[in-house]
Design a protein around this motif. Structure first.
Motif, PDB file in Angstrom:
ATOM      1  N   VAL A   1      41.525  29.357  49.151  1.00 56.36           N
ATOM      2  CA  VAL A   1      42.588  28.501  49.663  1.00 56.36           C
ATOM      3  C   VAL A   1      43.874  29.310  49.785  1.00 56.36           C
ATOM      4  CG1 VAL A   1      44.007  26.473  49.179  1.00 56.36           C
ATOM      5  CG2 VAL A   1      41.545  26.434  48.701  1.00 56.36           C
ATOM      6  N   GLY A   2      44.503  29.259  50.965  1.00 55.20           N
ATOM      7  CA  GLY A   2      45.662  30.100  51.227  1.00 55.20           C
ATOM      8  C   GLY A   2      46.819  29.857  50.293  1.00 55.20           C
ATOM      9  N   SER A   3      47.129  28.601  50.011  1.00 56.60           N
ATOM     10  CA  SER A   3      48.242  28.299  49.110  1.00 56.60           C
ATOM     11  C   SER A   3      47.950  28.767  47.692  1.00 56.60           C
ATOM     12  CB  SER A   3      48.523  26.790  49.123  1.00 56.60           C
ATOM     13  OG  SER A   3      47.359  26.053  48.762  1.00 56.60           O
ATOM     14  N   ASP A   4      46.676  28.725  47.285  1.00 57.38           N
ATOM     15  CA  ASP A   4      46.314  29.210  45.957  1.00 57.38           C
ATOM     16  C   ASP A   4      46.448  30.724  45.880  1.00 57.38           C
ATOM     17  OD1 ASP A   4      44.878  28.763  43.251  1.00 57.38           O
ATOM     18  OD2 ASP A   4      43.617  30.267  44.250  1.00 57.38           O
ATOM     19  N   THR A   5      46.092  31.420  46.969  1.00 57.46           N
ATOM     20  CA  THR A   5      46.263  32.875  47.003  1.00 57.46           C
ATOM     21  C   THR A   5      47.730  33.246  46.894  1.00 57.46           C
ATOM     22  OG1 THR A   5      44.310  33.098  48.426  1.00 57.46           O
ATOM     23  CG2 THR A   5      45.826  34.963  48.347  1.00 57.46           C
ATOM     24  N   ALA A   6      48.585  32.478  47.582  1.00 58.74           N
ATOM     25  CA  ALA A   6      50.018  32.761  47.541  1.00 58.74           C
ATOM     26  C   ALA A   6      50.588  32.559  46.140  1.00 58.74           C
ATOM     27  CB  ALA A   6      50.758  31.865  48.530  1.00 58.74           C
ATOM     28  N   ALA A   7      49.968  31.690  45.337  1.00 60.22           N
ATOM     29  CA  ALA A   7      50.436  31.482  43.967  1.00 60.22           C
ATOM     30  C   ALA A   7      50.247  32.725  43.114  1.00 60.22           C
ATOM     31  CB  ALA A   7      49.719  30.289  43.343  1.00 60.22           C
ATOM     32  N   GLY A   8      49.214  33.551  43.482  1.00 60.33           N
ATOM     33  CA  GLY A   8      49.014  34.847  42.842  1.00 60.33           C
ATOM     34  C   GLY A   8      48.319  34.753  41.501  1.00 60.33           C
ATOM     35  N   GLY A   9      47.889  35.933  41.029  1.00 58.74           N
ATOM     36  CA  GLY A   9      47.337  36.055  39.688  1.00 58.74           C
ATOM     37  C   GLY A   9      45.887  35.637  39.549  1.00 58.74           C
ATOM     38  N   GLY A  10      45.090  36.492  38.900  1.00 60.80           N
ATOM     39  CA  GLY A  10      43.789  36.094  38.412  1.00 60.80           C
ATOM     40  C   GLY A  10      42.614  36.138  39.359  1.00 60.80           C
ATOM     41  N   MET A  11      42.791  36.542  40.613  1.00 59.02           N
ATOM     42  CA  MET A  11      41.656  36.571  41.533  1.00 59.02           C
ATOM     43  C   MET A  11      41.332  38.025  41.878  1.00 59.02           C
ATOM     44  SD  MET A  11      41.076  34.531  45.118  1.00 59.02           S
ATOM     45  CE  MET A  11      42.321  35.467  45.988  1.00 59.02           C
ATOM     46  N   TYR A  12      40.200  38.498  41.355  1.00 61.79           N
ATOM     47  CA  TYR A  12      39.838  39.891  41.524  1.00 61.79           C
ATOM     48  C   TYR A  12      38.410  40.088  42.029  1.00 61.79           C
ATOM     49  CZ  TYR A  12      43.928  40.353  38.506  1.00 61.79           C
ATOM     50  OH  TYR A  12      45.184  40.255  37.960  1.00 61.79           O
ATOM     51  N   PHE A  13      37.479  39.203  41.642  1.00 60.79           N
ATOM     52  CA  PHE A  13      36.073  39.444  41.942  1.00 60.79           C
ATOM     53  C   PHE A  13      35.420  38.337  42.768  1.00 60.79           C
ATOM     54  CE2 PHE A  13      36.962  41.545  37.850  1.00 60.79           C
ATOM     55  CZ  PHE A  13      36.744  42.860  38.240  1.00 60.79           C
ATOM     56  N   TYR A  14      35.997  37.147  42.819  1.00 58.24           N
ATOM     57  CA  TYR A  14      35.424  36.047  43.584  1.00 58.24           C
ATOM     58  C   TYR A  14      36.530  35.058  43.936  1.00 58.24           C
ATOM     59  CZ  TYR A  14      35.507  34.009  38.898  1.00 58.24           C
ATOM     60  OH  TYR A  14      35.900  33.593  37.651  1.00 58.24           O
ATOM     61  N   PRO A  15      36.351  34.253  44.980  1.00 63.98           N
ATOM     62  CA  PRO A  15      37.399  33.283  45.354  1.00 63.98           C
ATOM     63  C   PRO A  15      37.659  32.290  44.235  1.00 63.98           C
ATOM     64  CG  PRO A  15      35.786  33.534  47.109  1.00 63.98           C
ATOM     65  CD  PRO A  15      35.224  34.248  45.925  1.00 63.98           C
ATOM     66  N   ARG A  16      38.910  32.076  43.946  1.00 67.28           N
ATOM     67  CA  ARG A  16      39.281  31.150  42.877  1.00 67.28           C
ATOM     68  C   ARG A  16      39.063  29.698  43.307  1.00 67.28           C
ATOM     69  NH1 ARG A  16      44.634  33.027  40.596  1.00 67.28           N
ATOM     70  NH2 ARG A  16      45.340  32.429  42.680  1.00 67.28           N
ATOM     71  N   GLN A  17      39.396  29.392  44.556  1.00 65.05           N
ATOM     72  CA  GLN A  17      39.140  28.075  45.138  1.00 65.05           C
ATOM     73  C   GLN A  17      38.471  28.286  46.495  1.00 65.05           C
ATOM     74  OE1 GLN A  17      42.467  25.357  45.192  1.00 65.05           O
ATOM     75  NE2 GLN A  17      43.225  26.041  43.193  1.00 65.05           N
ATOM     76  N   PHE A  18      37.147  28.290  46.466  1.00 69.79           N
ATOM     77  CA  PHE A  18      36.390  28.622  47.674  1.00 69.79           C
ATOM     78  C   PHE A  18      36.640  27.598  48.780  1.00 69.79           C
ATOM     79  CE2 PHE A  18      32.692  28.405  50.428  1.00 69.79           C
ATOM     80  CZ  PHE A  18      32.488  29.731  50.743  1.00 69.79           C
ATOM     81  N   THR A  19      36.800  28.115  50.005  1.00 68.11           N
ATOM     82  CA  THR A  19      37.002  27.254  51.165  1.00 68.11           C
ATOM     83  C   THR A  19      36.649  28.020  52.432  1.00 68.11           C
ATOM     84  OG1 THR A  19      38.601  25.888  52.353  1.00 68.11           O
ATOM     85  CG2 THR A  19      39.412  27.940  51.434  1.00 68.11           C
TER      86      THR A  19
END
Length: 295
Positions: A41-59
């Motif tokens: 999710v684009g807005s979740d990516t913009a929040a930053g932090g913690g996503m290194y190996f898989y999508p944090r909120q897949f979409t």
């Protein structure tokens, strides 16, 4: 051989493997990261932090938005069309000119070579180039992507060396059977030149696919913009207002951001080259080696 390996050999090999693994990770991970970002999710990516190996909120919303947005779809098809047509035309025209230059009996052959060498190293500049394109009516036309790139001077020199290696007896026997030069070129020379054609196609096609300067300088119509130009456009917008552009959604009710669409466009732009390369790989090294040696 293994029983003669010393402890120093073992440590040298171990260090080499570690360095190779580190370099591989450094080269591969950036591509992997934009892949997982494109599925997040684009807005979740913009929040930053913690996503290194898989999508944090897949979409799949980034890809859905990309395929529904007219300017991105138009840019994708313009890039595909210019790559296919531009590559085919450039490969065939360059090989045709190179075949003529490879003939020892060609009049003014040295003069032609001198002109091509000077043109390869000396440029008239952007303004003169623009004036020429405008005088022949190519500004803001699709042909501006195709016609100026019909002749690749770099691959012209390689193709001339390649064609010189083909035994002249083949052409002479075809002429005795009544074949003309164009028929010899199409029916005899091109089938023997698959390594060269594949190498040229890979490099010229990649250049056409990634080109964006001509779209920026010589095209005003939004429907003729290329995919590479759209990505540059998004990056420039983000650089002007980094605090807003990184987090702002394209429209209300959607979590798609400029950055998420940008990385999605990157993935889509990488896939065609990755799909084509395995089919040309077997010709790649052979074509470069043959084309770089004079006969």
């Amino acid at each position: 051989m293994s029983k003669w390996r010393t402890r120093e050999d073992f440590w040298v090999d171990t260090i080499n493997y570690i360095l190779l693994a580190v370099v591989t990770i450094m080269m591969v991970y950036p591509f992997y990261y934009i892949l997982i970002v494109s599925f997040n999710v684009g807005s979740d990516t913009a929040a930053g932090g913690g996503m290194y190996f898989y999508p944090r909120q897949f979409t799949l919303e980034n890809y859905v938005y990309f395929l529904k947005e007219p300017k991105w779809v138009d840019a994708f098809f313009v890039s595909v069309l210019r790559t296919i047509i531009g590559t085919i035309v450039s490969v065939l025209f360059t090989c045709l000119v190179a075949y003529g230059l490879a003939q020892p009996g060609l009049m003014f052959r040295r003069t032609y070579f001198s002109i091509f060498v000077v043109a390869m190293y000396v440029s008239g500049g952007l303004i003169a180039y623009y004036v020429i394109l405008r005088s022949i009516g190519l500004i803001n036309k699709f042909g501006v992507y195709i016609i100026p790139s019909m002749l690749s001077l770099f691959f012209l020199m390689i193709a001339v060396s390649f064609f010189r290696e083909i035994p002249p007896e083949l052409g002479e026997s075809a002429r005795m059977d009544g074949a003309g030069e164009l028929k010899i070129f199409i029916s005899l020379i091109l089938p023997l030149s698959l390594p060269l054609l594949a190498t040229m196609g890979l490099f010229l096609g990649s250049g056409q696919w990634n080109a964006w300067l001509d779209s920026a300088y010589f095209v005003q119509s939004q429907k003729l913009r290329t995919l590479s130009f759209r990505m540059i456009e998004v990056m420039n917008q983000a650089s002007f207002r980094p605090s807003d552009a990184a987090t702002a959604s394209y429209s209300s009710g959607t979590a798609v951001t400029q950055f998420s669409v940008q990385v999605t466009a990157m993935i889509i732009s990488i896939v065609p080259m990755m799909a084509v390369y395995p089919f040309l790989q077997k010709y790649f090294v052979q074509g470069m080696m043959l084309g770089s040696v004079k006969g």
